[in-house]
Every structure is written in C-alpha cells, then in structure tokens.
Design a protein around this motif. Structure first.
Motif, PDB file in Angstrom:
ATOM      1  N   SER A  53       0.856  -1.187   0.000  1.00  9.19           N
ATOM      2  CA  SER A  53       0.000   0.000   0.000  1.00  9.19           C
ATOM      3  C   SER A  53       0.888   1.231   0.000  1.00  9.19           C
ATOM      4  O   SER A  53       1.704   1.409   0.903  1.00  9.19           O
ATOM      5  CB  SER A  53      -0.893   0.013   1.236  1.00  9.19           C
ATOM      6  N   ARG A  54       0.737   2.061  -1.023  1.00 11.23           N
ATOM      7  CA  ARG A  54       1.498   3.311  -1.112  1.00 11.23           C
ATOM      8  C   ARG A  54       0.541   4.414  -1.513  1.00 11.23           C
ATOM      9  O   ARG A  54      -0.174   4.282  -2.498  1.00 11.23           O
ATOM     10  CB  ARG A  54       2.596   3.227  -2.172  1.00 11.23           C
ATOM     11  N   GLN A  55       0.544   5.491  -0.743  1.00 10.32           N
ATOM     12  CA  GLN A  55      -0.306   6.642  -0.977  1.00 10.32           C
ATOM     13  C   GLN A  55      -1.743   6.181  -1.212  1.00 10.32           C
ATOM     14  O   GLN A  55      -2.349   5.625  -0.324  1.00 10.32           O
ATOM     15  CB  GLN A  55       0.240   7.502  -2.108  1.00 10.32           C
ATOM     16  N   SER A  56      -2.305   6.389  -2.394  1.00 10.82           N
ATOM     17  CA  SER A  56      -3.700   6.027  -2.634  1.00 10.82           C
ATOM     18  C   SER A  56      -3.838   4.733  -3.430  1.00 10.82           C
ATOM     19  O   SER A  56      -4.924   4.389  -3.872  1.00 10.82           O
ATOM     20  CB  SER A  56      -4.402   7.157  -3.379  1.00 10.82           C
ATOM     21  N   GLU A  57      -2.754   4.007  -3.615  1.00 14.76           N
ATOM     22  CA  GLU A  57      -2.825   2.788  -4.412  1.00 14.76           C
ATOM     23  C   GLU A  57      -2.383   1.568  -3.615  1.00 14.76           C
ATOM     24  O   GLU A  57      -1.658   1.669  -2.641  1.00 14.76           O
ATOM     25  CB  GLU A  57      -1.991   2.913  -5.687  1.00 14.76           C
ATOM     26  N   GLU A  58      -2.876   0.433  -4.059  1.00 13.41           N
ATOM     27  CA  GLU A  58      -2.508  -0.833  -3.450  1.00 13.41           C
ATOM     28  C   GLU A  58      -2.093  -1.762  -4.582  1.00 13.41           C
ATOM     29  O   GLU A  58      -2.846  -1.955  -5.529  1.00 13.41           O
ATOM     30  CB  GLU A  58      -3.701  -1.407  -2.685  1.00 13.41           C
ATOM     31  N   ILE A  59      -0.895  -2.318  -4.469  1.00  9.11           N
ATOM     32  CA  ILE A  59      -0.353  -3.172  -5.521  1.00  9.11           C
ATOM     33  C   ILE A  59      -0.144  -4.579  -4.964  1.00  9.11           C
ATOM     34  O   ILE A  59       0.488  -4.742  -3.922  1.00  9.11           O
ATOM     35  CB  ILE A  59       1.003  -2.621  -6.019  1.00  9.11           C
ATOM     36  N   ALA A  60      -0.669  -5.569  -5.655  1.00 11.16           N
ATOM     37  CA  ALA A  60      -0.464  -6.967  -5.274  1.00 11.16           C
ATOM     38  C   ALA A  60       0.482  -7.587  -6.291  1.00 11.16           C
ATOM     39  O   ALA A  60       0.228  -7.535  -7.500  1.00 11.16           O
ATOM     40  CB  ALA A  60      -1.785  -7.722  -5.251  1.00 11.16           C
ATOM     41  N   VAL A  61       1.581  -8.143  -5.799  1.00 11.38           N
ATOM     42  CA  VAL A  61       2.583  -8.729  -6.691  1.00 11.38           C
ATOM     43  C   VAL A  61       2.905 -10.162  -6.266  1.00 11.38           C
ATOM     44  O   VAL A  61       2.773 -10.516  -5.103  1.00 11.38           O
ATOM     45  CB  VAL A  61       3.889  -7.900  -6.724  1.00 11.38           C
ATOM     46  N   ILE A  62       3.310 -10.945  -7.242  1.00  8.21           N
ATOM     47  CA  ILE A  62       3.793 -12.302  -7.015  1.00  8.21           C
ATOM     48  C   ILE A  62       5.309 -12.254  -7.172  1.00  8.21           C
ATOM     49  O   ILE A  62       5.809 -11.747  -8.180  1.00  8.21           O
ATOM     50  CB  ILE A  62       3.208 -13.302  -8.036  1.00  8.21           C
ATOM     51  N   VAL A  63       6.043 -12.784  -6.217  1.00  6.84           N
ATOM     52  CA  VAL A  63       7.502 -12.792  -6.264  1.00  6.84           C
ATOM     53  C   VAL A  63       7.943 -13.832  -7.294  1.00  6.84           C
ATOM     54  O   VAL A  63       7.583 -15.005  -7.199  1.00  6.84           O
ATOM     55  CB  VAL A  63       8.104 -13.123  -4.877  1.00  6.84           C
ATOM     56  N   ARG A  64       8.714 -13.406  -8.280  1.00  8.39           N
ATOM     57  CA  ARG A  64       9.226 -14.299  -9.325  1.00  8.39           C
ATOM     58  C   ARG A  64      10.690 -14.667  -9.104  1.00  8.39           C
ATOM     59  O   ARG A  64      11.141 -15.708  -9.559  1.00  8.39           O
ATOM     60  CB  ARG A  64       9.068 -13.654 -10.702  1.00  8.39           C
ATOM     61  N   LYS A  87      -3.869  -4.922 -11.285  1.00  6.75           N
ATOM     62  CA  LYS A  87      -3.755  -4.018 -12.434  1.00  6.75           C
ATOM     63  C   LYS A  87      -5.095  -3.372 -12.747  1.00  6.75           C
ATOM     64  O   LYS A  87      -5.176  -2.163 -12.968  1.00  6.75           O
ATOM     65  CB  LYS A  87      -3.270  -4.786 -13.671  1.00  6.75           C
ATOM     66  N   GLN A  88      -6.159  -4.191 -12.783  1.00  6.78           N
ATOM     67  CA  GLN A  88      -7.485  -3.672 -13.102  1.00  6.78           C
ATOM     68  C   GLN A  88      -7.958  -2.671 -12.059  1.00  6.78           C
ATOM     69  O   GLN A  88      -8.498  -1.618 -12.402  1.00  6.78           O
ATOM     70  CB  GLN A  88      -8.489  -4.822 -13.224  1.00  6.78           C
ATOM     71  N   LYS A  89      -7.741  -2.979 -10.795  1.00 10.34           N
ATOM     72  CA  LYS A  89      -8.158  -2.077  -9.725  1.00 10.34           C
ATOM     73  C   LYS A  89      -7.394  -0.763  -9.809  1.00 10.34           C
ATOM     74  O   LYS A  89      -7.976   0.317  -9.677  1.00 10.34           O
ATOM     75  CB  LYS A  89      -7.930  -2.742  -8.368  1.00 10.34           C
ATOM     76  N   ARG A  90      -6.098  -0.828 -10.035  1.00  3.34           N
ATOM     77  CA  ARG A  90      -5.268   0.361 -10.119  1.00  3.34           C
ATOM     78  C   ARG A  90      -5.666   1.223 -11.316  1.00  3.34           C
ATOM     79  O   ARG A  90      -5.761   2.448 -11.216  1.00  3.34           O
ATOM     80  CB  ARG A  90      -3.795  -0.052 -10.221  1.00  3.34           C
ATOM     81  N   GLU A  91      -5.952   0.603 -12.459  1.00  2.00           N
ATOM     82  CA  GLU A  91      -6.388   1.349 -13.638  1.00  2.00           C
ATOM     83  C   GLU A  91      -7.747   1.993 -13.415  1.00  2.00           C
ATOM     84  O   GLU A  91      -7.992   3.119 -13.854  1.00  2.00           O
ATOM     85  CB  GLU A  91      -6.414   0.427 -14.861  1.00  2.00           C
ATOM     86  N   SER A  92      -8.641   1.301 -12.714  1.00  2.00           N
ATOM     87  CA  SER A  92      -9.959   1.843 -12.389  1.00  2.00           C
ATOM     88  C   SER A  92      -9.836   3.077 -11.506  1.00  2.00           C
ATOM     89  O   SER A  92     -10.494   4.097 -11.747  1.00  2.00           O
ATOM     90  CB  SER A  92     -10.796   0.768 -11.693  1.00  2.00           C
ATOM     91  N   VAL A  93      -8.988   3.001 -10.491  1.00  2.00           N
ATOM     92  CA  VAL A  93      -8.775   4.143  -9.591  1.00  2.00           C
ATOM     93  C   VAL A  93      -8.163   5.310 -10.365  1.00  2.00           C
ATOM     94  O   VAL A  93      -8.561   6.470 -10.182  1.00  2.00           O
ATOM     95  CB  VAL A  93      -7.882   3.732  -8.394  1.00  2.00           C
ATOM     96  N   THR A  94      -7.229   5.024 -11.248  1.00  2.00           N
ATOM     97  CA  THR A  94      -6.590   6.061 -12.054  1.00  2.00           C
ATOM     98  C   THR A  94      -7.612   6.763 -12.944  1.00  2.00           C
ATOM     99  O   THR A  94      -7.620   7.994 -13.045  1.00  2.00           O
ATOM    100  CB  THR A  94      -5.463   5.464 -12.922  1.00  2.00           C
ATOM    101  N   GLU A  95      -8.490   6.002 -13.583  1.00  2.00           N
ATOM    102  CA  GLU A  95      -9.532   6.583 -14.434  1.00  2.00           C
ATOM    103  C   GLU A  95     -10.485   7.459 -13.623  1.00  2.00           C
ATOM    104  O   GLU A  95     -10.862   8.545 -14.061  1.00  2.00           O
ATOM    105  CB  GLU A  95     -10.320   5.480 -15.150  1.00  2.00           C
ATOM    106  N   THR A  96     -10.866   6.998 -12.440  1.00  2.00           N
ATOM    107  CA  THR A  96     -11.755   7.772 -11.576  1.00  2.00           C
ATOM    108  C   THR A  96     -11.103   9.086 -11.176  1.00  2.00           C
ATOM    109  O   THR A  96     -11.739  10.147 -11.222  1.00  2.00           O
ATOM    110  CB  THR A  96     -12.122   6.963 -10.317  1.00  2.00           C
TER     111      THR A  96
END
Length: 106
Positions: A53-64, A87-96
């Motif tokens: 979680s950073r600022q207004s975004e939340e990123i979920a990643v898989i460690v490769r 990715k979809q959630k982050r793009e949705s928030v960006t569009e909003t």
C-alpha cells in the motif's frame, strides 16, 4: 539463493528508494503477506504474494525471483509480476481520479 529479508527485497525490487523507507512501510502495516502484517525480517521466496500500500494505491505482486542487491530498474522488474486483479483495480482508480480532475463526477 532460497530467500531474502522482506525489507531487502522491497528495496532491490525498487518499490522503495532506501531499505529504511521499506522498513518504515513494513512497520507501519503497509506491507502484507497472505493478508497478515509482515515484519522486516520475514523471508521472501519465489511464489509469495505481497500486497504493498502506497499513498492512494494498493499493488499486489507475485515474487518471481529473489535478490538482495539493487540492480537497474529493468532487472528489478523481473523480480515480481503484478496480479491481473491489482492491475485492473489500479487502472480503475486512475480513471476515476482522472475524471474527477476533469470535472466529471462518477
């Protein structure tokens, strides 16, 4: 290499500029592994899912891949893969946010 400390991995993957900032984010509850607040010394291994979680975004990643040293950004991006839902959630928030700045109310 089987695993590396969470704070070192976050720094090596370039989510944070310094290990100190990564450690502060972990201590502040901004990093979760398996929906549980993590500790800086938690060992990260391939296949783990980490939510950042950073600022207004939340990123979920898989460690490769795991690494303790900081390499160029191109190499750092190979250490993780963002989940499709994230990715979809982050793009949705960006569009909003973009629409709100343009004067449209969603």
């Amino acid at each position: 290499m089987s695993g590396v400390r969470l704070d070192k991995w976050l720094w090596a993957a370039r989510f944070f500029k310094t290990r100190g900032l990564a450690r502060d984010a972990i201590d502040g509850g901004k990093i979760r592994i398996a929906a549980v607040k993590a500790k800086p010394s938690r060992e990260v291994s391939e296949g783990m899912e980490i939510v950042i979680s950073r600022q207004s975004e939340e990123i979920a990643v898989i460690v490769r891949a795991v690494r303790e040293d900081r390499r160029p950004a191109v190499e750092a991006q190979c250490l993780y893969e963002e989940t499709d839902a994230s990715k979809q959630k982050r793009e949705s928030v960006t569009e909003t946010m973009r629409a709100a700045r343009a004067g449209f109310v969603p």
